[in-house]
Each structure stands twice: as structure tokens, then as C-alpha cells.
Motif scaffolding. Sequence first.
Motif, PDB file in Angstrom:
ATOM      1  N   TRP A  34       0.710  -1.215   0.081  1.00 57.70           N
ATOM      2  CA  TRP A  34      -0.030   0.262   0.045  1.00 57.70           C
ATOM      3  C   TRP A  34       1.110   1.153  -0.033  1.00 57.70           C
ATOM      4  CZ3 TRP A  34       0.630   3.324   4.075  1.00 57.70           C
ATOM      5  CH2 TRP A  34       1.238   2.830   5.093  1.00 57.70           C
ATOM      6  N   ASP A  35       0.554   2.288  -0.496  1.00 56.39           N
ATOM      7  CA  ASP A  35       1.020   3.603  -0.478  1.00 56.39           C
ATOM      8  C   ASP A  35       0.020   4.581  -0.605  1.00 56.39           C
ATOM      9  OD1 ASP A  35       0.111   4.332  -3.222  1.00 56.39           O
ATOM     10  OD2 ASP A  35       1.883   2.918  -4.225  1.00 56.39           O
ATOM     11  N   SER A  36       0.574   6.011  -0.520  1.00 58.53           N
ATOM     12  CA  SER A  36      -0.249   7.081  -0.323  1.00 58.53           C
ATOM     13  C   SER A  36      -0.770   7.763  -1.759  1.00 58.53           C
ATOM     14  CB  SER A  36       0.427   8.252   0.359  1.00 58.53           C
ATOM     15  OG  SER A  36       1.628   8.368  -0.440  1.00 58.53           O
ATOM     16  N   SER A  37      -0.298   7.024  -2.984  1.00 57.56           N
ATOM     17  CA  SER A  37      -0.920   7.713  -4.308  1.00 57.56           C
ATOM     18  C   SER A  37      -2.481   7.094  -4.683  1.00 57.56           C
ATOM     19  CB  SER A  37       0.035   7.484  -5.189  1.00 57.56           C
ATOM     20  OG  SER A  37      -0.195   7.645  -6.446  1.00 57.56           O
ATOM     21  N   THR A  38      -3.401   8.026  -5.119  1.00 62.05           N
ATOM     22  CA  THR A  38      -4.560   7.549  -5.280  1.00 62.05           C
ATOM     23  C   THR A  38      -4.549   7.224  -7.013  1.00 62.05           C
ATOM     24  OG1 THR A  38      -5.242   9.765  -5.829  1.00 62.05           O
ATOM     25  CG2 THR A  38      -5.738   8.732  -3.311  1.00 62.05           C
ATOM     26  N   ASP A  39      -3.288   7.374  -7.381  1.00 63.77           N
ATOM     27  CA  ASP A  39      -3.202   7.122  -9.123  1.00 63.77           C
ATOM     28  C   ASP A  39      -3.313   5.524  -9.473  1.00 63.77           C
ATOM     29  OD1 ASP A  39      -3.006   9.834  -9.515  1.00 63.77           O
ATOM     30  OD2 ASP A  39      -0.683   9.826  -9.604  1.00 63.77           O
ATOM     31  N   GLU A  40      -4.248   5.290 -10.188  1.00 57.92           N
ATOM     32  CA  GLU A  40      -4.360   3.862 -10.569  1.00 57.92           C
ATOM     33  C   GLU A  40      -3.159   3.475 -11.292  1.00 57.92           C
ATOM     34  OE1 GLU A  40      -7.464   0.414 -11.900  1.00 57.92           O
ATOM     35  OE2 GLU A  40      -8.133   2.292 -11.601  1.00 57.92           O
ATOM     36  N   PRO A  41      -2.319   2.490 -11.104  1.00 52.90           N
ATOM     37  CA  PRO A  41      -1.424   1.975 -11.780  1.00 52.90           C
ATOM     38  C   PRO A  41      -1.872   1.341 -13.195  1.00 52.90           C
ATOM     39  CG  PRO A  41      -1.520   0.284 -10.023  1.00 52.90           C
ATOM     40  CD  PRO A  41      -2.524   1.308  -9.775  1.00 52.90           C
ATOM     41  N   ALA A  42      -0.893   1.426 -14.433  1.00 52.68           N
ATOM     42  CA  ALA A  42      -1.506   0.844 -15.307  1.00 52.68           C
ATOM     43  C   ALA A  42      -0.282  -0.070 -16.153  1.00 52.68           C
ATOM     44  CB  ALA A  42      -1.509   1.996 -16.544  1.00 52.68           C
ATOM     45  N   VAL A  43      -0.447  -1.041 -16.524  1.00 53.54           N
ATOM     46  CA  VAL A  43       0.257  -2.033 -17.282  1.00 53.54           C
ATOM     47  C   VAL A  43       0.799  -1.309 -18.628  1.00 53.54           C
ATOM     48  CG1 VAL A  43       1.184  -4.227 -18.239  1.00 53.54           C
ATOM     49  CG2 VAL A  43      -0.427  -3.968 -16.045  1.00 53.54           C
ATOM     50  N   LYS A  44       1.959  -0.977 -18.767  1.00 56.50           N
ATOM     51  CA  LYS A  44       2.348  -0.437 -19.961  1.00 56.50           C
ATOM     52  C   LYS A  44       2.784  -1.491 -21.149  1.00 56.50           C
ATOM     53  CE  LYS A  44       4.619   3.530 -17.885  1.00 56.50           C
ATOM     54  NZ  LYS A  44       5.924   4.306 -18.000  1.00 56.50           N
ATOM     55  N   PRO A  45       2.066  -1.364 -22.309  1.00 60.39           N
ATOM     56  CA  PRO A  45       2.540  -2.097 -23.437  1.00 60.39           C
ATOM     57  C   PRO A  45       4.017  -2.581 -23.456  1.00 60.39           C
ATOM     58  CG  PRO A  45       1.342  -0.178 -24.528  1.00 60.39           C
ATOM     59  CD  PRO A  45       1.791   0.045 -22.708  1.00 60.39           C
ATOM     60  N   ALA A  46       4.262  -3.914 -23.857  1.00 65.54           N
ATOM     61  CA  ALA A  46       5.656  -4.485 -23.941  1.00 65.54           C
ATOM     62  C   ALA A  46       6.347  -3.560 -25.020  1.00 65.54           C
ATOM     63  CB  ALA A  46       5.628  -5.867 -24.312  1.00 65.54           C
ATOM     64  N   ASP A  47       7.648  -2.998 -24.638  1.00 58.31           N
ATOM     65  CA  ASP A  47       8.335  -2.319 -25.643  1.00 58.31           C
ATOM     66  C   ASP A  47       9.683  -2.415 -25.131  1.00 58.31           C
ATOM     67  OD1 ASP A  47       9.926  -0.509 -27.030  1.00 58.31           O
ATOM     68  OD2 ASP A  47       8.783   1.480 -26.498  1.00 58.31           O
ATOM     69  N   PRO A  48      10.538  -3.535 -25.856  1.00 58.17           N
ATOM     70  CA  PRO A  48      11.916  -4.037 -25.550  1.00 58.17           C
ATOM     71  C   PRO A  48      12.935  -2.826 -25.653  1.00 58.17           C
ATOM     72  CG  PRO A  48      11.238  -4.710 -27.614  1.00 58.17           C
ATOM     73  CD  PRO A  48      10.154  -4.094 -27.240  1.00 58.17           C
ATOM     74  N   ARG A  49      12.363  -1.642 -26.277  1.00 48.94           N
ATOM     75  CA  ARG A  49      13.281  -0.603 -26.445  1.00 48.94           C
ATOM     76  C   ARG A  49      13.313   0.287 -25.153  1.00 48.94           C
ATOM     77  NH1 ARG A  49      10.992  -0.877 -31.889  1.00 48.94           N
ATOM     78  NH2 ARG A  49       9.692   0.503 -30.987  1.00 48.94           N
ATOM     79  N   ARG A  50      12.254   0.352 -24.419  1.00 43.06           N
ATOM     80  CA  ARG A  50      12.034   1.302 -23.086  1.00 43.06           C
ATOM     81  C   ARG A  50      12.942   0.915 -22.228  1.00 43.06           C
ATOM     82  NH1 ARG A  50       6.464   0.602 -22.648  1.00 43.06           N
ATOM     83  NH2 ARG A  50       6.850  -0.975 -20.832  1.00 43.06           N
ATOM     84  N   ILE A  51      13.474   1.900 -21.412  1.00 43.64           N
ATOM     85  CA  ILE A  51      13.988   1.483 -20.306  1.00 43.64           C
ATOM     86  C   ILE A  51      13.175   1.837 -18.932  1.00 43.64           C
ATOM     87  CG2 ILE A  51      16.017   2.155 -18.853  1.00 43.64           C
ATOM     88  CD1 ILE A  51      17.620   3.104 -21.260  1.00 43.64           C
ATOM     89  N   GLY A  52      12.896   0.882 -18.140  1.00 46.95           N
ATOM     90  CA  GLY A  52      11.688   0.930 -17.043  1.00 46.95           C
ATOM     91  C   GLY A  52      10.352   0.779 -17.551  1.00 46.95           C
ATOM     92  N   GLY A  53       9.510   0.899 -16.708  1.00 47.63           N
ATOM     93  CA  GLY A  53       8.289   0.642 -17.068  1.00 47.63           C
ATOM     94  C   GLY A  53       7.669  -0.619 -17.124  1.00 47.63           C
ATOM     95  N   HIS A  54       8.618  -1.816 -16.856  1.00 46.29           N
ATOM     96  CA  HIS A  54       8.048  -3.229 -17.115  1.00 46.29           C
ATOM     97  C   HIS A  54       7.581  -3.862 -15.604  1.00 46.29           C
ATOM     98  CE1 HIS A  54       9.901  -2.630 -20.848  1.00 46.29           C
ATOM     99  NE2 HIS A  54      10.836  -2.135 -20.428  1.00 46.29           N
ATOM    100  N   GLY A  55       7.793  -3.171 -14.471  1.00 46.15           N
ATOM    101  CA  GLY A  55       7.682  -3.733 -13.181  1.00 46.15           C
ATOM    102  C   GLY A  55       6.204  -4.436 -12.972  1.00 46.15           C
ATOM    103  N   LEU A  56       5.012  -3.586 -13.312  1.00 47.35           N
ATOM    104  CA  LEU A  56       3.923  -4.209 -13.301  1.00 47.35           C
ATOM    105  C   LEU A  56       3.406  -5.121 -14.286  1.00 47.35           C
ATOM    106  CD1 LEU A  56       1.533  -3.678 -11.312  1.00 47.35           C
ATOM    107  CD2 LEU A  56       0.601  -2.053 -12.857  1.00 47.35           C
ATOM    108  N   ARG A  57       4.223  -5.296 -15.434  1.00 47.39           N
ATOM    109  CA  ARG A  57       3.991  -6.248 -16.187  1.00 47.39           C
ATOM    110  C   ARG A  57       4.436  -7.583 -15.712  1.00 47.39           C
ATOM    111  NH1 ARG A  57       2.398  -7.300 -21.305  1.00 47.39           N
ATOM    112  NH2 ARG A  57       2.298  -5.095 -21.747  1.00 47.39           N
TER     113      ARG A  57
END
Length: 164
Positions: A99-122
Motif C-alpha cells: 500500500w502507498d499514499s498515491s491515489t493514481d491507479e497503476p497501468a500495465v504499459k505495453p511491452a516495449d523492449p526498447r523502453r528503459i523502465g516501466g516493466h515492473g507491473l507487467r
Amino acid sequence: MTIPQRQYTPDQQSMEEDTALRYGTIWGDGAACAANARQDLRAFLGHAPRTGFPSTPPTLAMDAELAASELVTNAVRHAPGPCGMTLQLSREELTITVWDSSTDEPAVKPADPRRIGGHGLRLVHTVSDRVVVALRATGKRITAHLPLAPNPTTSVLGGTAVPA
């Protein structure tokens, strides 16, 4: 700073089917880190056999460490203030709730092998049976459910569940 919430062992509860081993920790603002989450998880899983639970298979332990690490890292990166983690082990599954204090709903980002970061929730979705996000007035809870036994009707190939 780590503040243990409550710990229940099977001998302290009635021996009903819903008996579970639980552990919780709260980190103050800026005190949480993925290494602490992994350390707490390893200690929790190591304690489980001493309370009548079977040993956790190594592959499940590695998947659980990945999920805990990614969830806590996201809480630290995207939410100001304190956060916490609750672990629960039953005969059927291990749940990891952060749990944390942010009310922003996390979103799974589309797979992108060129992107650095943003793969954790996936990754958390890949190693978990299901992931549940519960928004609250003061933040959110994300729970990863990891089954103790593989589902006999599916197998995981390349991160996608397909019929076995």
C-alpha cells in the motif's frame, strides 16, 4: 524504519481451512526499499515451515521476491509518504500486498523492449495468478496472488498463459 504489524501463526488461530500465516511492515517516508521487502519476504517464507506450512518451492520464492521488489519500488517511485507491505501465506496461495499514499491507479504499459523502465507491473502480472488494485481515499493497495501449486489447466510460455 520497519514496524511489524501483527504476526499470526497456525497454533495461535483455530485450525480451520482459512488458517494463514501473516506478516506486515510499515516504512516511514523515504525509508522503504526493494531490498528490505525481499529480506522480509525471505524471512517470512523461511519461518513458514517452523509453523506447520510446507517449504516454499524455490521458483515460487523467486517469483514472490520479484513481485515484492517491483511493487515496493513502484510505491517508492510514484507515491510520496509512507508505504507498507503485508504478506499472507495460506495452504493455497501467497499474497503480497503493498500500500502507498498515491491515489493514481497503476497501468500495465505495453511491452516495449526498447523502453528503459516501466516493466515492473507487467512482471508482477506475469508471475501472479491475479493482481488486484484497490483504490482508497488516502492511497491504494495492490495485491499479487501467487498460487502455491501451478494451475493444471494452464502453463506459462513467454509470459502468456495458454492451455496446457
